[in-house]
Structure formats: C-alpha cells, structure tokens
Design a protein around this motif. Structure first.
Motif, PDB file in Angstrom:
ATOM      1  N   PHE A   1      73.638  54.957   7.587  1.00 14.44           N
ATOM      2  CA  PHE A   1      72.171  54.120   8.446  1.00 14.44           C
ATOM      3  C   PHE A   1      72.487  53.772   9.286  1.00 14.44           C
ATOM      4  O   PHE A   1      73.372  53.278   9.975  1.00 14.44           O
ATOM      5  N   GLY A   2      71.791  54.315  10.054  1.00  7.98           N
ATOM      6  CA  GLY A   2      70.980  53.611  11.976  1.00  7.98           C
ATOM      7  C   GLY A   2      72.939  53.707  12.803  1.00  7.98           C
ATOM      8  O   GLY A   2      72.071  52.883  14.343  1.00  7.98           O
ATOM      9  N   GLY A   3      73.220  55.357  12.616  1.00 13.04           N
ATOM     10  CA  GLY A   3      74.206  55.422  13.884  1.00 13.04           C
ATOM     11  C   GLY A   3      75.507  55.133  13.486  1.00 13.04           C
ATOM     12  O   GLY A   3      76.392  56.197  13.222  1.00 13.04           O
ATOM     13  N   ARG A   4      76.716  53.392  13.562  1.00 11.10           N
ATOM     14  CA  ARG A   4      77.936  53.687  12.645  1.00 11.10           C
ATOM     15  C   ARG A   4      78.045  52.655  11.339  1.00 11.10           C
ATOM     16  O   ARG A   4      78.692  52.221  11.061  1.00 11.10           O
ATOM     17  N   ALA A   5      76.723  52.660  10.577  1.00  7.95           N
ATOM     18  CA  ALA A   5      76.718  51.617   9.827  1.00  7.95           C
ATOM     19  C   ALA A   5      76.439  52.985   8.498  1.00  7.95           C
ATOM     20  O   ALA A   5      76.083  53.902   8.395  1.00  7.95           O
ATOM     21  N   THR A   6      76.735  51.688   7.619  1.00  8.39           N
ATOM     22  CA  THR A   6      76.653  53.353   5.688  1.00  8.39           C
ATOM     23  C   THR A   6      75.808  51.347   5.124  1.00  8.39           C
ATOM     24  O   THR A   6      76.183  50.670   5.501  1.00  8.39           O
ATOM     25  N   ALA A   7      74.691  52.067   4.267  1.00 11.64           N
ATOM     26  CA  ALA A   7      73.720  51.335   3.909  1.00 11.64           C
ATOM     27  C   ALA A   7      74.805  51.487   1.914  1.00 11.64           C
ATOM     28  O   ALA A   7      74.015  52.503   1.401  1.00 11.64           O
ATOM     29  N   HIS A   8      74.299  49.961   1.410  1.00 14.69           N
ATOM     30  CA  HIS A   8      75.096  50.940   0.223  1.00 14.69           C
ATOM     31  C   HIS A   8      74.472  49.849  -0.791  1.00 14.69           C
ATOM     32  O   HIS A   8      74.140  48.450  -0.946  1.00 14.69           O
ATOM     33  N   THR A   9      73.781  50.652  -2.279  1.00 12.16           N
ATOM     34  CA  THR A   9      73.291  50.244  -2.951  1.00 12.16           C
ATOM     35  C   THR A   9      74.360  49.715  -4.046  1.00 12.16           C
ATOM     36  O   THR A   9      75.103  50.729  -4.626  1.00 12.16           O
ATOM     37  N   VAL A  10      74.060  47.686  -4.531  1.00 12.59           N
ATOM     38  CA  VAL A  10      74.991  47.777  -5.134  1.00 12.59           C
ATOM     39  C   VAL A  10      74.836  46.810  -6.593  1.00 12.59           C
ATOM     40  O   VAL A  10      73.494  46.322  -6.487  1.00 12.59           O
ATOM     41  N   ARG A  11      74.931  47.075  -7.925  1.00 11.82           N
ATOM     42  CA  ARG A  11      73.954  45.958  -8.734  1.00 11.82           C
ATOM     43  C   ARG A  11      75.239  45.107  -8.921  1.00 11.82           C
ATOM     44  O   ARG A  11      76.378  45.673  -9.191  1.00 11.82           O
ATOM     45  N   VAL A  12      74.780  43.961  -9.250  1.00 14.87           N
ATOM     46  CA  VAL A  12      75.493  43.255  -9.954  1.00 14.87           C
ATOM     47  C   VAL A  12      75.858  42.990 -11.304  1.00 14.87           C
ATOM     48  O   VAL A  12      74.633  43.286 -12.233  1.00 14.87           O
ATOM     49  N   LEU A  13      77.018  43.282 -11.594  1.00 11.87           N
ATOM     50  CA  LEU A  13      77.109  43.296 -13.301  1.00 11.87           C
ATOM     51  C   LEU A  13      77.734  41.856 -13.516  1.00 11.87           C
ATOM     52  O   LEU A  13      76.796  41.683 -14.833  1.00 11.87           O
ATOM     53  N   ARG A  14      78.298  40.779 -13.272  1.00 17.05           N
ATOM     54  CA  ARG A  14      78.723  39.360 -14.071  1.00 17.05           C
ATOM     55  C   ARG A  14      78.232  38.509 -12.603  1.00 17.05           C
ATOM     56  O   ARG A  14      78.697  38.881 -11.208  1.00 17.05           O
ATOM     57  N   SER A  15      77.720  37.256 -12.664  1.00 17.09           N
ATOM     58  CA  SER A  15      77.879  35.719 -11.639  1.00 17.09           C
ATOM     59  C   SER A  15      78.578  35.156 -12.352  1.00 17.09           C
ATOM     60  O   SER A  15      78.490  35.174 -13.273  1.00 17.09           O
ATOM     61  N   HIS A  16      79.591  34.513 -10.633  1.00 15.70           N
ATOM     62  CA  HIS A  16      80.502  33.920 -11.283  1.00 15.70           C
ATOM     63  C   HIS A  16      80.003  31.856 -10.864  1.00 15.70           C
ATOM     64  O   HIS A  16      79.545  32.392  -9.002  1.00 15.70           O
ATOM     65  N   VAL A  17      79.658  31.023 -10.924  1.00 14.36           N
ATOM     66  CA  VAL A  17      78.677  30.409 -10.147  1.00 14.36           C
ATOM     67  C   VAL A  17      79.573  29.039 -10.492  1.00 14.36           C
ATOM     68  O   VAL A  17      79.757  28.217 -12.159  1.00 14.36           O
ATOM     69  N   ASP A  18      79.702  28.406  -9.674  1.00 12.31           N
ATOM     70  CA  ASP A  18      80.201  26.792  -9.949  1.00 12.31           C
ATOM     71  C   ASP A  18      79.575  25.958 -11.177  1.00 12.31           C
ATOM     72  O   ASP A  18      78.074  25.860 -10.280  1.00 12.31           O
ATOM     73  N   ASP A  19      79.745  24.946 -11.764  1.00 12.72           N
ATOM     74  CA  ASP A  19      79.349  24.179 -12.813  1.00 12.72           C
ATOM     75  C   ASP A  19      78.166  23.782 -11.257  1.00 12.72           C
ATOM     76  O   ASP A  19      76.956  23.903 -11.842  1.00 12.72           O
ATOM     77  N   ALA A  20      78.137  23.052 -10.614  1.00 18.31           N
ATOM     78  CA  ALA A  20      77.642  22.215  -9.577  1.00 18.31           C
ATOM     79  C   ALA A  20      76.407  22.546  -8.986  1.00 18.31           C
ATOM     80  O   ALA A  20      75.672  22.370  -8.703  1.00 18.31           O
TER      81      ALA A  20
END
Ligand SMILES: Cc1cc2nc3c(=O)[nH]c(=O)nc-3n(C[C@H](O)[C@H](O)[C@H](O)COP(=O)(O)O)c2cc1C
Length: 207
Positions: free
Chosen positions: A139-158
């Motif tokens: 992507f755009g010369g120097r970059a790579t565009a990675h598509t990722v899928r979220v498998l599991r989310s950890h979120v602080d209780d607060a």
C-alpha cells in the motif's frame, strides 16, 4: 476562503494502537501505530513494510491490538523511535530510529499472554484485541495494509457498560495521534519524538 496546501502529513486524528507481535525467536515485539480503522469485527492496519511488526504479522498471521489511554502517553512516546528489526531501512536511519529488542522493558509496560494467539497483550492497556491476519497487501509505496479479524476482546471492567457488551464512551479516553502529536480529551499531552523526527512545525509558546 480556502487555501491550496500540499499537505505533508494527512494524519487527521486516530487512536494510537500498540501492536503486539511475536518475533521469530519467540520474544515479544511492540510497536505504536495509528493508521487503523475498524468495521464490523475487522480492522485495517497500515504498517511500514520494513517494520518488524509487518515481518512478524506475515510470518505468524496474528497480533494483539492493545489500545492505550491518554495517560499512557509517556510509555508510548518512549517506543516512538525504536524498531525490533535488526536492520534499519535508510528512511529509519534518517529519522533517528534504533534497534531495541526489549521494547516492553524500555516502555515500562508488562507483557501478558493472550488466550488464542501467541502475540503479547499489554497489561496496562484497558482494551486488548486478539486478532488473526486475513490478508496483507502492499500500500502506498512503503506500507503494507493488513486486514485482521478480532477473535477475542479483553476490556477492563471499568469500561464495560454494566450488563452489556459495550464500551462506555464516556469512560474510554483513547490516546489520539493527530498530525504526529499526542492528544487526549482534545488537549495536547506531551512532546512527541515522532513529530520532531517528521519535522512537524511546533507551536510558538507565549511568554
Ligand atoms: C504515535 C505513533 C503512531 C505511529 N503510527 C504508525 C503507523 O500508523 N504506521 C506505521 O507504519 N508506523 C507508525 N509509527 C511508527 C512505528 O511505530 C515505527 O515504524 C516502529 O519502528 C515500528 O516498530 P517495529 O519495526 O518494531 O515494528 C507510529 C509511531 C508512533 C509513535
């Protein structure tokens, strides 16, 4: 009146992500980035092709997206001009980067094992997303565009709205990178090594 400006940087403001990946020797790598956007359970990440993070994502096909709060700005800035890649590209040498195998140690952050992937979580980040890499394209010369899928989310209780699977947007205070500078709650937070390396004009302070 609008002025035609040949903008050097198009970073209008996105949350900072600390991408945790695993190196070939099993050690953890950690890199700040902010070219990230989400849709559904997927995320698109624009990462330098020469970065250790891209090398690790192409090999391991997984990562953890750790989202720092604005009060983590000093730890993030300590990572700004470091790379886990032993060989630096000419672009990185010119910007003043150096090789650092212990990014967690330098930043003062704590690696935490993930459940489903070998890449590290960051204990201090209240949101940690374990991901698989679906595709990676130049992507755009120097970059790579990675598509990722979220498998599991950890979120602080607060941050979780009680009884729901939602993050409370009033409680969540993301660290924002805007034109290479760090912002939180819309205020400039901390001097940015990245902004200096990119020769971003600095504000003139009143005396
Ligand atoms: C706040 C911030 C945001 C950044 N955003 C990006 C980005 O979106 N894409 C990118 O390739 N590099 C970005 N960088 C630079 C990477 O962190 C840098 O290339 C780093 O050396 C990558 O580490 P690695 O080589 O160990 O993967 C950013 C740096 C900072 C401090």
């Amino acid at each position: 009146m609008h002025r035609v400006v040949d903008l050097k940087v198009l970073y209008f403001g996105t949350p900072v992500v600390l991408i945790g990946t695993r190196n070939a020797d099993g050690t953890p790598n950690l890199a700040p980035m902010s070219s990230a956007w989400w849709l559904g359970d997927q995320c698109m990440l624009g990462m330098n092709t020469g970065s250790q993070t891209t090398v690790n994502m192409l090999r391991e096909r997984e990562c953890v997206l750790n989202l720092p709060t604005s009060d983590m700005v000093e730890a993030v800035d300590r990572l700004a001009l470091l790379t886990g890649a032993r060989e630096l590209t000419p672009h990185k040498i010119e910007k003043g980067y150096r090789y650092e195998p212990d990014k967690f140690g330098v930043a003062g952050l704590t690696p935490l094992a993930a459940d489903l992937v070998a890449a590290p979580r960051v204990a201090e980040c209240p949101i940690q997303l374990e991901c698989e890499v679906l595709s990676s394209e130049l992507f755009g010369g120097r970059a790579t565009a990675h598509t990722v899928r979220v498998l599991r989310s950890h979120v602080d209780d607060a941050l979780v709205v009680p009884g729901t699977a939602h993050v409370d947007p009033d409680a969540w205070d993301p660290l924002i990178m805007k034109f290479c500078e760090f912002f939180g709650e819309s205020s400039r937070l901390h001097p940015s090594r990245l902004a200096v390396a990119w020769e971003i004009p600095q504000p003139v302070l009143d005396h």
